[in-house]
Write a protein that holds these residues in place. Structure first.
Motif, PDB file in Angstrom:
ATOM      1  N   PHE A  33      11.385   2.172  -1.186  1.00  0.00           N
ATOM      2  CA  PHE A  33      10.859   0.850  -1.536  1.00  0.00           C
ATOM      3  C   PHE A  33      11.159   0.629  -3.013  1.00  0.00           C
ATOM      4  CE2 PHE A  33       7.442  -1.573  -3.566  1.00  0.00           C
ATOM      5  CZ  PHE A  33       7.494  -2.752  -2.832  1.00  0.00           C
ATOM      6  N   THR A  61      13.133  -0.148   2.655  1.00  0.00           N
ATOM      7  CA  THR A  61      11.972  -0.640   3.406  1.00  0.00           C
ATOM      8  C   THR A  61      11.242  -1.663   2.537  1.00  0.00           C
ATOM      9  OG1 THR A  61       9.819  -0.100   4.330  1.00  0.00           O
ATOM     10  CG2 THR A  61      10.619   1.367   2.629  1.00  0.00           C
ATOM     11  N   ASP A  62      10.557  -2.605   3.213  1.00  0.00           N
ATOM     12  CA  ASP A  62       9.815  -3.652   2.509  1.00  0.00           C
ATOM     13  C   ASP A  62       8.423  -3.220   2.134  1.00  0.00           C
ATOM     14  OD1 ASP A  62      11.790  -5.412   2.715  1.00  0.00           O
ATOM     15  OD2 ASP A  62      11.037  -6.401   4.525  1.00  0.00           O
ATOM     16  N   SER A  63       8.026  -2.025   2.598  1.00  0.00           N
ATOM     17  CA  SER A  63       6.635  -1.654   2.409  1.00  0.00           C
ATOM     18  C   SER A  63       6.517  -0.278   1.771  1.00  0.00           C
ATOM     19  CB  SER A  63       5.947  -1.683   3.782  1.00  0.00           C
ATOM     20  OG  SER A  63       5.004  -0.668   3.857  1.00  0.00           O
ATOM     21  N   GLU A  65       4.032   1.608   1.906  1.00  0.00           N
ATOM     22  CA  GLU A  65       3.311   2.460   2.874  1.00  0.00           C
ATOM     23  C   GLU A  65       4.271   3.258   3.749  1.00  0.00           C
ATOM     24  OE1 GLU A  65      -0.176   1.853   3.163  1.00  0.00           O
ATOM     25  OE2 GLU A  65       0.011   0.446   1.487  1.00  0.00           O
ATOM     26  N   ASP A  66       5.420   2.651   3.952  1.00  0.00           N
ATOM     27  CA  ASP A  66       6.392   3.157   4.890  1.00  0.00           C
ATOM     28  C   ASP A  66       7.439   4.051   4.215  1.00  0.00           C
ATOM     29  OD1 ASP A  66       7.226   2.981   7.463  1.00  0.00           O
ATOM     30  OD2 ASP A  66       8.732   1.447   7.026  1.00  0.00           O
TER      31      ASP A  66
END
Ligand code: 5AD
Ligand code: SF4
Length: 473
Positions: A33, A61-63, A65-66
């Motif tokens: 990210f 990834t856009d998050s 958290e991921d």
């Protein structure tokens, strides 16, 4: 990014859009990210870092958290920007704990100018950080991450002799296409001007120019992947110089002429320029090159000669006004943009009125304006006569009101004009696309998604708050 009158440097969260989709098959699959603060060069640097990470199997990834890696590309130009980074790192500490308890080797890297300026201090103040990497060392990011995986804290903030651009992998065509039809290309870095308010000469180092061949090759790759507009970047871009294909020393004007020859590249821009480096070759390029957009970001910072001297700007208000006259003679259609600082130490009401007068005289289509923010280590921070915050705010309000009026007037004058519009991306409503006018204003028009990348004729019908509306002709 440059479509509003703002008190902050353009802040561009480009999270998740940089990393190439296709990882190399040998590398394990990981997610990154990316959060980018600051100027266009940071956007470009984030893309290059993502290209380097893709070799290690990282996809975007856009998050957070991921993600397995959170990369923050920072800006140090004003105080608030650095503070924002620290508060974000505070939030990431909690996430890291959670991800680690789930068995992930979650890592945090801080890149960019805050990394350069603060170095080790970052890992001390924010132990969540695994890697600190400066703007001149980010080609070493994959190695730094590998080292950090063994448990070490890695701080890479030297100014290495090797050229990071040569060391970095080239973005694959598919990745360039995904990034859009308008691209940035760094041609120059660093600054030798040492304006007394500015950290750039310390964080980005001495002025360097990339060689003509490397720039042309990168521009050709961009054009071959569908890019129609390239914005050449440099902290002091018009100081760019290099040996041309004819063996002579070229300036930015000659470089632009060469780039204009590349098939498919229809539009060229460059930013940011210093008034002292606006040479005849560059002014003539504005007269002669249809590919060179009639827009120039030429910061003046202040309109009082006393303050300009204290800022070490190396030009007077009158030098600037006469320069603008020469540029406008070369291209009467050119729109000007500028940067302004209010409340530099010692600025009196009278000095401020000089700035207002200069703005009235020049007339800006676009502008960025800031309250002076003392940066540790710069000469300005040690000057006496710091201006009261309330006075700074009041001056900024007045200055922005004037600049905003000029921006509105300019937009109104565009209504009725027929222009070539490069269609860049989907608009908010279905059936709409957004492009940029030659003067960098966002323009909304009805068009089909498959027309992205086309340059179409439109007539401006209305000026909205931040964008123009147009009909096809
Ligand atoms: N305080 C306020 N504004 C600043 N800028 C650079 N340094 C400072 C500072 N210390 C502004 C200048 C520059 C723009 C990118 O940011 O106007 O042109
Ligand atoms: Fe900073 Fe621009 Fe001055 Fe260089 S020319 S010191 S980058 S404001």
């Amino acid at each position: 990014m440059m479509d509003r009158l703002d008190t902050e440097i353009a802040e561009t969260p480009v999270s998740g859009r940089e990393a190439p989709e296709q990882a190399t098959s040998a590398a394990p699959s990981r997610k990154v990210f990316v959060k980018t603060y600051g100027c266009q060069m940071n956007v470009y640097d984030s893309e290059r870092m993502s290209d380097a990470l893709s070799r290690d199997g990282y996809t975007a990834t856009d998050s957070p958290e991921d993600a397995d890696l959170v990369l923050i590309n920072t800006c140090h130009i004003r105080e608030k920007a650095a503070e924002k980074v620290y508060s974000q790192l505070g939030r990431l500490a909690k996430l890291k704990k959670r991800r680690q308890s789930e068995g992930s080797d979650f890592m945090v890297a801080v890149a960019g100018c805050v990394a350069q300026a603060e170095g080790q201090e970052i890992t001390r103040r924010a132990p969540v950080v695994d890697v600190v990497i400066g703007p001149q060392t980010y080609h070493r990011l994959p190695d730094a991450l590998a080292k950090a995986r063994t448990g070490a804290k890695v701080v890479e903030t030297d100014f290495p002799v090797e050229d990071k651009f040569t060391a970095l992998p080239k973005a694959p065509e598919k990745v360039i296409r995904k990034r859009g039809v308008s691209a940035f290309l760094t041609v120059q870095e660093g600054c030798d001007k040492f304006c007394t308010f500015c950290v750039v000469p310390y964080t980005r180092g001495a002025e360097t120019s990339r060689p003509v061949d490397a720039i042309v090759a990168e521009a050709e790759r961009l054009a071959a992947a569908g890019v129609r507009e390239v914005t050449l970047l440099g902290q002091n871009v018009n100081a760019w110089h290099g040996e041309g294909s004819d063996g002579r020393e070229w300036g930015l004007g000659e470089l632009l002429r060469r780039l204009a020859e590349i098939d498919g590249l229809e539009r060229l821009r460059y930013t940011t320029s210093h008034p002292r480096d606006m040479d005849d070759g560059l002014i003539e390029a504005h007269r002669d090159l249809p590919e060179l957009m009639p827009y120039l970001h030429l910061p003046v910072q202040a309109g009082s000669d006393r303050i300009l001297k204290a800022m070490n700007r190396r030009h007077t208000a009158d030098d600037y006004i006469r320069l603008v006259e020469r540029i406008r003679q070369a291209n009467p259609d050119l729109a000007l943009s500028g940067d302004f600082i209010v409340g530099f130490p010692g600025e009196t009401d009278e000095d401020f009125e000089d700035t207002m007068r200069l703005i009235e005289t020049v007339g800006y289509a676009q502008a960025f304006s800031f309250k002076y923010s003392p940066r540790p280590g710069t000469p300005g921070a040690d000057l006496g006569g710091h201006v009261d915050e309330a006075v700074k705010s009041e001056r900024l309000d007045r200055l922005q009101a004037l600049l905003y009026r000029q921006q509105r007037d300019f937009a109104e004058r565009c209504v009725g004009r027929e222009i070539d519009l490069l269609l860049e991306k989907p608009g908010r409503e279905p059936g709409q696309l957004i492009g940029r006018s030659p003067w960098l204003q966002p323009v909304i028009v009805n068009a089909k998604p498959e027309e992205i990348g086309d340059i179409v004729k439109v007539r401006i019908t209305k000026a909205g708050t931040n964008s123009l509306f147009a009909d096809r002709v």
